[in-house]
Design a protein around this motif. Structure first.
Motif, PDB file in Angstrom:
ATOM      1  N   CYS A  78       0.834  -1.200   0.000  1.00  0.00           N
ATOM      2  CA  CYS A  78       0.000   0.000   0.000  1.00  0.00           C
ATOM      3  C   CYS A  78       0.870   1.252   0.000  1.00  0.00           C
ATOM      4  O   CYS A  78       1.814   1.356   0.793  1.00  0.00           O
ATOM      5  N   ARG A  79       0.542   2.199  -0.877  1.00  0.00           N
ATOM      6  CA  ARG A  79       1.290   3.451  -0.982  1.00  0.00           C
ATOM      7  C   ARG A  79       0.981   4.398   0.179  1.00  0.00           C
ATOM      8  O   ARG A  79       1.680   5.386   0.358  1.00  0.00           O
ATOM      9  N   ILE A  80      -0.050   4.076   0.973  1.00  0.00           N
ATOM     10  CA  ILE A  80      -0.394   4.936   2.109  1.00  0.00           C
ATOM     11  C   ILE A  80       0.168   4.372   3.410  1.00  0.00           C
ATOM     12  O   ILE A  80       0.953   5.021   4.088  1.00  0.00           O
ATOM     13  N   CYS A  81      -0.222   3.137   3.753  1.00  0.00           N
ATOM     14  CA  CYS A  81       0.171   2.571   5.045  1.00  0.00           C
ATOM     15  C   CYS A  81       1.372   1.632   4.960  1.00  0.00           C
ATOM     16  O   CYS A  81       1.974   1.317   5.985  1.00  0.00           O
ATOM     17  N   ASP A  83       1.394  -1.520   4.231  1.00  0.00           N
ATOM     18  CA  ASP A  83       1.054  -2.932   4.445  1.00  0.00           C
ATOM     19  C   ASP A  83       0.915  -3.665   3.118  1.00  0.00           C
ATOM     20  O   ASP A  83       0.736  -3.053   2.068  1.00  0.00           O
ATOM     21  N   ASP A  84       0.970  -4.991   3.203  1.00  0.00           N
ATOM     22  CA  ASP A  84       0.708  -5.809   2.017  1.00  0.00           C
ATOM     23  C   ASP A  84      -0.724  -5.578   1.548  1.00  0.00           C
ATOM     24  O   ASP A  84      -1.640  -5.486   2.368  1.00  0.00           O
ATOM     25  N   ILE A  85      -0.889  -5.502   0.243  1.00  0.00           N
ATOM     26  CA  ILE A  85      -2.224  -5.433  -0.327  1.00  0.00           C
ATOM     27  C   ILE A  85      -2.689  -6.876  -0.473  1.00  0.00           C
ATOM     28  O   ILE A  85      -1.993  -7.679  -1.078  1.00  0.00           O
ATOM     29  N   GLY A  86      -3.834  -7.191   0.051  1.00  0.00           N
ATOM     30  CA  GLY A  86      -4.335  -8.562   0.032  1.00  0.00           C
ATOM     31  C   GLY A  86      -4.538  -9.101  -1.375  1.00  0.00           C
ATOM     32  O   GLY A  86      -4.887  -8.363  -2.302  1.00  0.00           O
ATOM     33  N   ASP A  87      -4.310 -10.411  -1.519  1.00  0.00           N
ATOM     34  CA  ASP A  87      -4.495 -11.050  -2.821  1.00  0.00           C
ATOM     35  C   ASP A  87      -5.910 -10.881  -3.345  1.00  0.00           C
ATOM     36  O   ASP A  87      -6.103 -10.671  -4.537  1.00  0.00           O
ATOM     37  N   ASP A  88      -6.897 -10.959  -2.449  1.00  0.00           N
ATOM     38  CA  ASP A  88      -8.282 -10.812  -2.899  1.00  0.00           C
ATOM     39  C   ASP A  88      -8.523  -9.423  -3.495  1.00  0.00           C
ATOM     40  O   ASP A  88      -9.210  -9.277  -4.493  1.00  0.00           O
ATOM     41  N   TRP A  89      -7.915  -8.386  -2.900  1.00  0.00           N
ATOM     42  CA  TRP A  89      -8.065  -7.020  -3.407  1.00  0.00           C
ATOM     43  C   TRP A  89      -7.347  -6.860  -4.747  1.00  0.00           C
ATOM     44  O   TRP A  89      -7.865  -6.261  -5.672  1.00  0.00           O
ATOM     45  N   LEU A  90      -6.135  -7.407  -4.833  1.00  0.00           N
ATOM     46  CA  LEU A  90      -5.384  -7.332  -6.086  1.00  0.00           C
ATOM     47  C   LEU A  90      -6.028  -8.169  -7.186  1.00  0.00           C
ATOM     48  O   LEU A  90      -5.905  -7.837  -8.364  1.00  0.00           O
ATOM     49  N   ASP A  91      -6.708  -9.239  -6.807  1.00  0.00           N
ATOM     50  CA  ASP A  91      -7.441 -10.020  -7.816  1.00  0.00           C
ATOM     51  C   ASP A  91      -8.562  -9.182  -8.427  1.00  0.00           C
ATOM     52  O   ASP A  91      -8.824  -9.265  -9.618  1.00  0.00           O
ATOM     53  N   GLN A  92      -9.208  -8.366  -7.606  1.00  0.00           N
ATOM     54  CA  GLN A  92     -10.303  -7.516  -8.081  1.00  0.00           C
ATOM     55  C   GLN A  92      -9.797  -6.253  -8.763  1.00  0.00           C
ATOM     56  O   GLN A  92     -10.411  -5.768  -9.713  1.00  0.00           O
ATOM     57  N   PRO A  97      -2.972   0.901  -6.106  1.00  0.00           N
ATOM     58  CA  PRO A  97      -1.786   1.195  -5.307  1.00  0.00           C
ATOM     59  C   PRO A  97      -2.078   1.183  -3.806  1.00  0.00           C
ATOM     60  O   PRO A  97      -1.185   1.419  -3.005  1.00  0.00           O
ATOM     61  N   PHE A  98      -3.339   0.901  -3.430  1.00  0.00           N
ATOM     62  CA  PHE A  98      -3.748   0.975  -2.048  1.00  0.00           C
ATOM     63  C   PHE A  98      -4.366  -0.328  -1.571  1.00  0.00           C
ATOM     64  O   PHE A  98      -5.017  -1.034  -2.342  1.00  0.00           O
ATOM     65  N   CYS A  99      -4.206  -0.610  -0.274  1.00  0.00           N
ATOM     66  CA  CYS A  99      -4.888  -1.755   0.326  1.00  0.00           C
ATOM     67  C   CYS A  99      -6.375  -1.417   0.439  1.00  0.00           C
ATOM     68  O   CYS A  99      -6.787  -0.261   0.270  1.00  0.00           O
ATOM     69  N   LYS A 100      -7.163  -2.407   0.757  1.00  0.00           N
ATOM     70  CA  LYS A 100      -8.612  -2.210   0.826  1.00  0.00           C
ATOM     71  C   LYS A 100      -8.978  -1.174   1.885  1.00  0.00           C
ATOM     72  O   LYS A 100      -9.819  -0.310   1.654  1.00  0.00           O
ATOM     73  N   SER A 101      -8.315  -1.225   3.032  1.00  0.00           N
ATOM     74  CA  SER A 101      -8.633  -0.284   4.117  1.00  0.00           C
ATOM     75  C   SER A 101      -8.356   1.162   3.722  1.00  0.00           C
ATOM     76  O   SER A 101      -9.167   2.052   3.975  1.00  0.00           O
ATOM     77  N   CYS A 102      -7.234   1.402   3.075  1.00  0.00           N
ATOM     78  CA  CYS A 102      -6.874   2.766   2.687  1.00  0.00           C
ATOM     79  C   CYS A 102      -7.656   3.240   1.477  1.00  0.00           C
ATOM     80  O   CYS A 102      -7.893   4.437   1.323  1.00  0.00           O
ATOM     81  N   ALA A 103      -8.062   2.324   0.625  1.00  0.00           N
ATOM     82  CA  ALA A 103      -8.805   2.702  -0.579  1.00  0.00           C
ATOM     83  C   ALA A 103     -10.240   3.087  -0.260  1.00  0.00           C
ATOM     84  O   ALA A 103     -10.846   3.861  -0.988  1.00  0.00           O
ATOM     85  N   LEU A 104     -10.785   2.523   0.821  1.00  0.00           N
ATOM     86  CA  LEU A 104     -12.182   2.812   1.161  1.00  0.00           C
ATOM     87  C   LEU A 104     -12.255   3.905   2.136  1.00  0.00           C
ATOM     88  O   LEU A 104     -12.241   4.731   2.566  1.00  0.00           O
TER      89      LEU A 104
END
Length: 104
Positions: A78-81, A83-92, A97-104
């Motif tokens: 994640c470009r913000i926090c 942390d690793d971006i989860g595979d499920d998020w990257l699959d979608q 450039p952001f993890c699910k938490s930072c993107a939402l």
């Protein structure tokens, strides 16, 4: 982490968008878009004609940024926090450039 499948997916989508944009005539307009303005539509063109190249250009920019992160080794973080971006998020959203938490 091995991102070869995502790299292939991003490259394939990049090629698809580049072809779409060149057929739509947005490639020359893309070169002039330093101000990030939407290119003017041809007289009589419908709204879908205007929006499709613009949306595709934005997606192409996100994909190219993701491919750059893959080359530099920062893809999947994640470009913000940081942390690793989860595979499920990257699959979608493989260009995110952001993890699910930072993107939402």
């Amino acid at each position: 982490m091995d991102f070869s499948a995502r790299r292939e997916l991003l490259e394939a989508r990049r090629q698809q968008l580049a072809g779409l944009l060149s057929r739509a005539g947005a490639a020359p307009a893309a070169a002039r878009m330093g101000s990030r303005r939407q290119p003017r539509a041809e007289r009589g063109a419908g709204c879908a004609i205007e929006v499709l190249p613009w949306a595709s250009l934005e997606e192409l920019r996100r994909i190219e940024a993701a491919l750059a992160r893959l080359r530099e080794g920062s893809y999947g973080y994640c470009r913000i926090c940081g942390d690793d971006i989860g595979d499920d998020w990257l699959d979608q959203r493989p260009a995110s450039p952001f993890c699910k938490s930072c993107a939402l």
